[in-house]
Scaffold this motif. Sequence first.
Motif, PDB file in Angstrom:
ATOM      1  N   GLN A  87       2.059  20.238  -1.424  1.00 58.40           N
ATOM      2  CA  GLN A  87       1.000  20.998  -0.771  1.00 58.40           C
ATOM      3  C   GLN A  87       0.377  20.257   0.396  1.00 58.40           C
ATOM      4  OE1 GLN A  87      -1.687  22.772  -3.531  1.00 58.40           O
ATOM      5  NE2 GLN A  87      -0.026  23.489  -4.829  1.00 58.40           N
ATOM      6  N   GLY A  88       0.807  19.034   0.608  1.00 56.88           N
ATOM      7  CA  GLY A  88       0.287  18.264   1.722  1.00 56.88           C
ATOM      8  C   GLY A  88       0.411  16.784   1.446  1.00 56.88           C
ATOM      9  N   LEU A  89       0.213  16.000   2.481  1.00 61.47           N
ATOM     10  CA  LEU A  89       0.244  14.552   2.371  1.00 61.47           C
ATOM     11  C   LEU A  89      -1.181  14.057   2.161  1.00 61.47           C
ATOM     12  CD1 LEU A  89       1.873  11.887   2.627  1.00 61.47           C
ATOM     13  CD2 LEU A  89       1.447  12.013   5.091  1.00 61.47           C
ATOM     14  N   LEU A  90      -1.419  13.385   1.024  1.00 61.46           N
ATOM     15  CA  LEU A  90      -2.758  12.889   0.708  1.00 61.46           C
ATOM     16  C   LEU A  90      -3.035  11.525   1.317  1.00 61.46           C
ATOM     17  CD1 LEU A  90      -2.941  13.803  -3.087  1.00 61.46           C
ATOM     18  CD2 LEU A  90      -4.190  14.898  -1.207  1.00 61.46           C
ATOM     19  N   ALA A  91      -2.030  10.640   1.251  1.00 70.27           N
ATOM     20  CA  ALA A  91      -2.273   9.264   1.688  1.00 70.27           C
ATOM     21  C   ALA A  91      -0.982   8.579   2.092  1.00 70.27           C
ATOM     22  CB  ALA A  91      -2.939   8.465   0.564  1.00 70.27           C
ATOM     23  N   VAL A  92      -1.147   7.620   2.994  1.00 69.29           N
ATOM     24  CA  VAL A  92      -0.107   6.658   3.341  1.00 69.29           C
ATOM     25  C   VAL A  92      -0.707   5.308   2.992  1.00 69.29           C
ATOM     26  CG1 VAL A  92       1.264   5.637   5.187  1.00 69.29           C
ATOM     27  CG2 VAL A  92       0.801   8.109   5.183  1.00 69.29           C
ATOM     28  N   ASN A  93       0.029   4.517   2.210  1.00 63.49           N
ATOM     29  CA  ASN A  93      -0.503   3.267   1.690  1.00 63.49           C
ATOM     30  C   ASN A  93       0.505   2.147   1.929  1.00 63.49           C
ATOM     31  OD1 ASN A  93      -1.941   1.328   0.267  1.00 63.49           O
ATOM     32  ND2 ASN A  93      -1.692   2.298  -1.730  1.00 63.49           N
ATOM     33  N   TRP A  94       0.157   1.193   2.812  1.00 66.22           N
ATOM     34  CA  TRP A  94       1.002   0.013   2.969  1.00 66.22           C
ATOM     35  C   TRP A  94       0.733  -0.911   1.795  1.00 66.22           C
ATOM     36  CZ3 TRP A  94      -0.524  -5.130   3.452  1.00 66.22           C
ATOM     37  CH2 TRP A  94       0.546  -6.026   3.633  1.00 66.22           C
ATOM     38  N   LEU A  95       1.793  -1.371   1.157  1.00 68.65           N
ATOM     39  CA  LEU A  95       1.663  -2.250   0.000  1.00 68.65           C
ATOM     40  C   LEU A  95       2.244  -3.619   0.320  1.00 68.65           C
ATOM     41  CD1 LEU A  95       2.888   0.298  -2.692  1.00 68.65           C
ATOM     42  CD2 LEU A  95       0.525  -0.347  -2.181  1.00 68.65           C
ATOM     43  N   THR A 164      -5.291  13.086   6.133  1.00 65.41           N
ATOM     44  CA  THR A 164      -4.587  12.157   5.261  1.00 65.41           C
ATOM     45  C   THR A 164      -5.290  10.805   5.283  1.00 65.41           C
ATOM     46  OG1 THR A 164      -2.500  13.269   5.734  1.00 65.41           O
ATOM     47  CG2 THR A 164      -2.357  11.018   4.888  1.00 65.41           C
ATOM     48  N   MET A 165      -5.445  10.200   4.136  1.00 67.13           N
ATOM     49  CA  MET A 165      -6.052   8.870   4.042  1.00 67.13           C
ATOM     50  C   MET A 165      -5.000   7.820   4.379  1.00 67.13           C
ATOM     51  SD  MET A 165      -9.249   9.234   3.079  1.00 67.13           S
ATOM     52  CE  MET A 165      -9.649   7.570   2.580  1.00 67.13           C
ATOM     53  N   TYR A 166      -5.426   6.749   5.034  1.00 67.63           N
ATOM     54  CA  TYR A 166      -4.547   5.609   5.278  1.00 67.63           C
ATOM     55  C   TYR A 166      -5.151   4.404   4.577  1.00 67.63           C
ATOM     56  CZ  TYR A 166      -2.148   1.697   7.284  1.00 67.63           C
ATOM     57  OH  TYR A 166      -1.429   0.533   7.413  1.00 67.63           O
ATOM     58  N   PHE A 167      -4.321   3.720   3.784  1.00 66.98           N
ATOM     59  CA  PHE A 167      -4.750   2.537   3.052  1.00 66.98           C
ATOM     60  C   PHE A 167      -3.848   1.360   3.391  1.00 66.98           C
ATOM     61  CE2 PHE A 167      -5.711   6.060   0.051  1.00 66.98           C
ATOM     62  CZ  PHE A 167      -7.080   5.878  -0.083  1.00 66.98           C
ATOM     63  N   GLU A 168      -4.374   0.160   3.197  1.00 69.00           N
ATOM     64  CA  GLU A 168      -3.574  -1.050   3.167  1.00 69.00           C
ATOM     65  C   GLU A 168      -3.916  -1.730   1.861  1.00 69.00           C
ATOM     66  OE1 GLU A 168      -4.026  -3.366   6.741  1.00 69.00           O
ATOM     67  OE2 GLU A 168      -3.102  -1.787   7.959  1.00 69.00           O
ATOM     68  N   ASN A 169      -2.903  -1.857   0.993  1.00 70.77           N
ATOM     69  CA  ASN A 169      -3.096  -2.391  -0.359  1.00 70.77           C
ATOM     70  C   ASN A 169      -4.184  -1.597  -1.092  1.00 70.77           C
ATOM     71  OD1 ASN A 169      -2.544  -4.016  -2.541  1.00 70.77           O
ATOM     72  ND2 ASN A 169      -3.863  -5.682  -1.850  1.00 70.77           N
ATOM     73  N   SER A 170      -4.142  -0.290  -0.928  1.00 73.97           N
ATOM     74  CA  SER A 170      -5.038   0.662  -1.584  1.00 73.97           C
ATOM     75  C   SER A 170      -6.499   0.507  -1.189  1.00 73.97           C
ATOM     76  CB  SER A 170      -4.880   0.587  -3.108  1.00 73.97           C
ATOM     77  OG  SER A 170      -3.554   0.866  -3.471  1.00 73.97           O
ATOM     78  N   GLU A 171      -6.752  -0.056  -0.033  1.00 70.33           N
ATOM     79  CA  GLU A 171      -8.110  -0.154   0.492  1.00 70.33           C
ATOM     80  C   GLU A 171      -8.123   0.356   1.924  1.00 70.33           C
ATOM     81  OE1 GLU A 171      -9.533  -4.158  -0.056  1.00 70.33           O
ATOM     82  OE2 GLU A 171      -9.070  -4.101  -2.191  1.00 70.33           O
ATOM     83  N   VAL A 172      -9.241   0.949   2.325  1.00 70.17           N
ATOM     84  CA  VAL A 172      -9.373   1.445   3.682  1.00 70.17           C
ATOM     85  C   VAL A 172      -9.552   0.234   4.594  1.00 70.17           C
ATOM     86  CG1 VAL A 172     -10.755   2.846   5.242  1.00 70.17           C
ATOM     87  CG2 VAL A 172     -10.391   3.607   2.885  1.00 70.17           C
TER      88      VAL A 172
END
Length: 175
Positions: A87-95, A164-172
């Motif tokens: 239904q959509g892209l919620l987040a992109v998260n660099w790990l 869409t939220m963007y995270f790095e290691n699950s943090e903004v």
Amino acid sequence: MADSGRPDTSSEAGRRSFIHILNAKLPRKRNIAQGLLRNEDGEVLLCELAYKSEWDLPGGVVDPKESPAACVVREISEELGVSLGIQGLLAVNWLPPWRGWDDAVLFLYDLGVVPRSFTDDLTLLPREIKAVHWVAPHELGDHVAPYTARMVEQLLDGDDTAYTMYFENSEVPGA
């Protein structure tokens, strides 16, 4: 070869040769595509995996030349035996690197809300999935990797954003 040591890119063969050199030398990131599926009580679907101790959201590693969206649909079909649309892209998260894995980029898709009984008729792929569980958001940390718990917690606690939220290691980043 041109005098610079690089292939002559004025021809298609030269261009392909140069791309081959770049592909061999440039870093490659693993891409992961997962889905967030909830039931009417707000619980999150987690997969108990056959190959690691942490449970995880449904999905998996994106195959070469496969889009992340196609991957999450394929993985759910293969591993849970059901067809779900995104239904959509919620987040992109660099790990960052974790437990021996190189860094990765995770694409988290919204799979919507389904009745609790949705799990009754799933056909699990036994070499991958032992079981599935509905888990309350506040209990995710007891079952999943820390980065998954942080990411989902932030998504569910946040305002209903239209982006869409963007995270790095699950943090903004920068927050």
